[in-house]
Design a protein around this motif. Structure first.
Motif, PDB file in Angstrom:
ATOM      1  N   GLY A 169     -45.974  20.101 -29.296  1.00 59.31           N
ATOM      2  CA  GLY A 169     -45.463  20.858 -30.427  1.00 59.31           C
ATOM      3  C   GLY A 169     -46.113  22.216 -30.630  1.00 59.31           C
ATOM      4  O   GLY A 169     -45.440  23.208 -30.909  1.00 59.31           O
ATOM      5  N   GLU A 170     -47.421  22.289 -30.500  1.00 54.65           N
ATOM      6  CA  GLU A 170     -48.135  23.550 -30.762  1.00 54.65           C
ATOM      7  C   GLU A 170     -47.745  24.625 -29.753  1.00 54.65           C
ATOM      8  O   GLU A 170     -47.472  25.767 -30.121  1.00 54.65           O
ATOM      9  N   ALA A 171     -47.696  24.248 -28.467  1.00 55.39           N
ATOM     10  CA  ALA A 171     -47.337  25.215 -27.433  1.00 55.39           C
ATOM     11  C   ALA A 171     -45.880  25.649 -27.570  1.00 55.39           C
ATOM     12  O   ALA A 171     -45.551  26.830 -27.383  1.00 55.39           O
ATOM     13  N   ALA A 175     -44.363  29.509 -28.355  1.00 56.84           N
ATOM     14  CA  ALA A 175     -43.375  30.190 -27.516  1.00 56.84           C
ATOM     15  C   ALA A 175     -42.198  30.687 -28.351  1.00 56.84           C
ATOM     16  O   ALA A 175     -41.724  31.818 -28.173  1.00 56.84           O
ATOM     17  N   ILE A 176     -41.748  29.858 -29.289  1.00 57.69           N
ATOM     18  CA  ILE A 176     -40.635  30.252 -30.152  1.00 57.69           C
ATOM     19  C   ILE A 176     -41.043  31.432 -31.040  1.00 57.69           C
ATOM     20  O   ILE A 176     -40.301  32.418 -31.187  1.00 57.69           O
ATOM     21  N   ASN A 177     -42.217  31.344 -31.630  1.00 59.89           N
ATOM     22  CA  ASN A 177     -42.669  32.410 -32.529  1.00 59.89           C
ATOM     23  C   ASN A 177     -42.849  33.735 -31.800  1.00 59.89           C
ATOM     24  O   ASN A 177     -42.612  34.810 -32.371  1.00 59.89           O
ATOM     25  N   THR A 178     -43.251  33.675 -30.554  1.00 65.19           N
ATOM     26  CA  THR A 178     -43.408  34.901 -29.783  1.00 65.19           C
ATOM     27  C   THR A 178     -42.053  35.580 -29.586  1.00 65.19           C
ATOM     28  O   THR A 178     -41.934  36.811 -29.721  1.00 65.19           O
ATOM     29  N   ALA A 224     -45.551  40.810 -21.701  1.00 70.36           N
ATOM     30  CA  ALA A 224     -46.694  39.940 -21.379  1.00 70.36           C
ATOM     31  C   ALA A 224     -46.916  38.875 -22.444  1.00 70.36           C
ATOM     32  O   ALA A 224     -47.351  37.761 -22.134  1.00 70.36           O
ATOM     33  N   ARG A 225     -46.624  39.204 -23.702  1.00 72.94           N
ATOM     34  CA  ARG A 225     -46.801  38.217 -24.780  1.00 72.94           C
ATOM     35  C   ARG A 225     -45.866  37.030 -24.598  1.00 72.94           C
ATOM     36  O   ARG A 225     -46.273  35.875 -24.751  1.00 72.94           O
ATOM     37  N   VAL A 226     -44.622  37.311 -24.273  1.00 74.76           N
ATOM     38  CA  VAL A 226     -43.634  36.248 -24.070  1.00 74.76           C
ATOM     39  C   VAL A 226     -43.975  35.438 -22.829  1.00 74.76           C
ATOM     40  O   VAL A 226     -43.941  34.207 -22.841  1.00 74.76           O
ATOM     41  N   VAL A 227     -44.317  36.132 -21.756  1.00 77.00           N
ATOM     42  CA  VAL A 227     -44.630  35.454 -20.496  1.00 77.00           C
ATOM     43  C   VAL A 227     -45.796  34.483 -20.674  1.00 77.00           C
ATOM     44  O   VAL A 227     -45.758  33.341 -20.196  1.00 77.00           O
ATOM     45  N   SER A 233     -46.055  26.815 -22.609  1.00 77.25           N
ATOM     46  CA  SER A 233     -45.104  25.806 -23.086  1.00 77.25           C
ATOM     47  C   SER A 233     -44.453  25.030 -21.943  1.00 77.25           C
ATOM     48  O   SER A 233     -44.222  23.813 -22.067  1.00 77.25           O
ATOM     49  N   VAL A 234     -44.154  25.688 -20.831  1.00 71.86           N
ATOM     50  CA  VAL A 234     -43.421  25.013 -19.760  1.00 71.86           C
ATOM     51  C   VAL A 234     -44.248  23.933 -19.069  1.00 71.86           C
ATOM     52  O   VAL A 234     -43.699  23.139 -18.298  1.00 71.86           O
TER      53      VAL A 234
END
Length: 254
Positions: A169-171, A175-178, A224-227, A233-234
């Motif tokens: 859940g945390e990861a 990822a969603i918030n980014t 880079a933030r999204v990556v 998460s993956v």
């Protein structure tokens, strides 16, 4: 005998320590593998997916647009879409319920609604297969609305590893918030299944157009933030499916 007793005590202590270490090393089994934490109320969402006969899609959409008001007289429709890309001849709709007793009462009421049942029989002649899931909004997400009408929706289904939000859940939230914080797309909702295939998360995004979505996607791949957030998460991801949805005229979300 005293010496033997003295030897037994340290051996017993060593065995106890070894048992504790083995217990810590084993994967933890959580009482709520499927759900994990969720919002502090009974509200849930029923996600219905219809596979429509290819020759009947036009008729299906027309009947829904003209007569869905008979069904929404009984409970709240969140959204109704047809799939444009990622699948063919498929429709998805979401219904909101206060709790399971509310759903039971609604189902009983629509079964006795002759007007709706007459139209439902027309709808079902167009449908090859039905599937439903019960899902909750994740506790850190409120159901959103697009900034304007006329866009497209992206429906992303993540099949996560068993273990529930306690594991991933945390990861996943990071990822969603980014994606939200970068502004490349607009979040509508994040749903976690309760009935249906477990450890499944549906995320709905909104974009002005398919081209707008594609442009945002390219920017995200270079950010880079999204990556970094996605890479984390993956680790917990088993599969992912994306579909582009177009809302029906009758859809509250459009």
């Amino acid at each position: 005998m005293l010496l033997l007793g003295a030897l037994r005590r340290p051996l017993a202590a060593s065995a106890a320590r070894l048992a504790r270490e083995r217990a810590r090393a084993r994967p933890q089994v959580y009482a709520s593998l499927a759900t994990g934490p969720r919002q502090d109320n009974g509200i849930f969402y029923e996600i219905r997916t219809y596979d429509v006969k290819p020759s009947k899609m036009k008729e299906f959409v027309e009947v829904i647009n003209q007569h869905i008001h008979l069904r929404t007289a009984h409970s709240e429709l969140v959204g109704f879409w047809t799939v444009e890309l990622g699948a063919m001849n498929k429709a998805i709709h979401i219904w909101k319920y206060d709790n399971f007793a509310h759903r039971t009462a609604v189902r009983a009421a629509i079964a006795n609604d002759k007007d709706w049942q007459g139209k439902l029989s027309l709808i079902l002649t167009c449908v090859e297969k039905q599937h439903n899931e019960v899902a909750y909004l994740v506790p850190w997400c409120q159901l959103g609305k697009p900034p304007k009408e006329g866009g497209v929706y992206e429906w992303v289904t993540f099949q996560m590893k068993p273990g529930g939000p306690a594991l991933w859940g945390e990861a996943f939230r990071a990822a969603i918030n980014t994606h939200i914080n970068t502004g490349y797309t607009k979040l509508i909702g994040v749903f976690h299944t309760e009935y249906g295939l477990l450890n499944r998360v549906h995320v709905i995004w909104w974009n002005e157009s398919p081209d707008n979505r594609a442009a945002g996607r390219h920017k995200a791949h270079e950010d880079a933030r999204v990556v970094a957030a996605v890479r984390e998460s993956v680790r917990f991801l088993e599969s992912q499916e994306n579909m582009l949805l177009v809302p029906l005229h009758c859809s509250p979300l459009k």
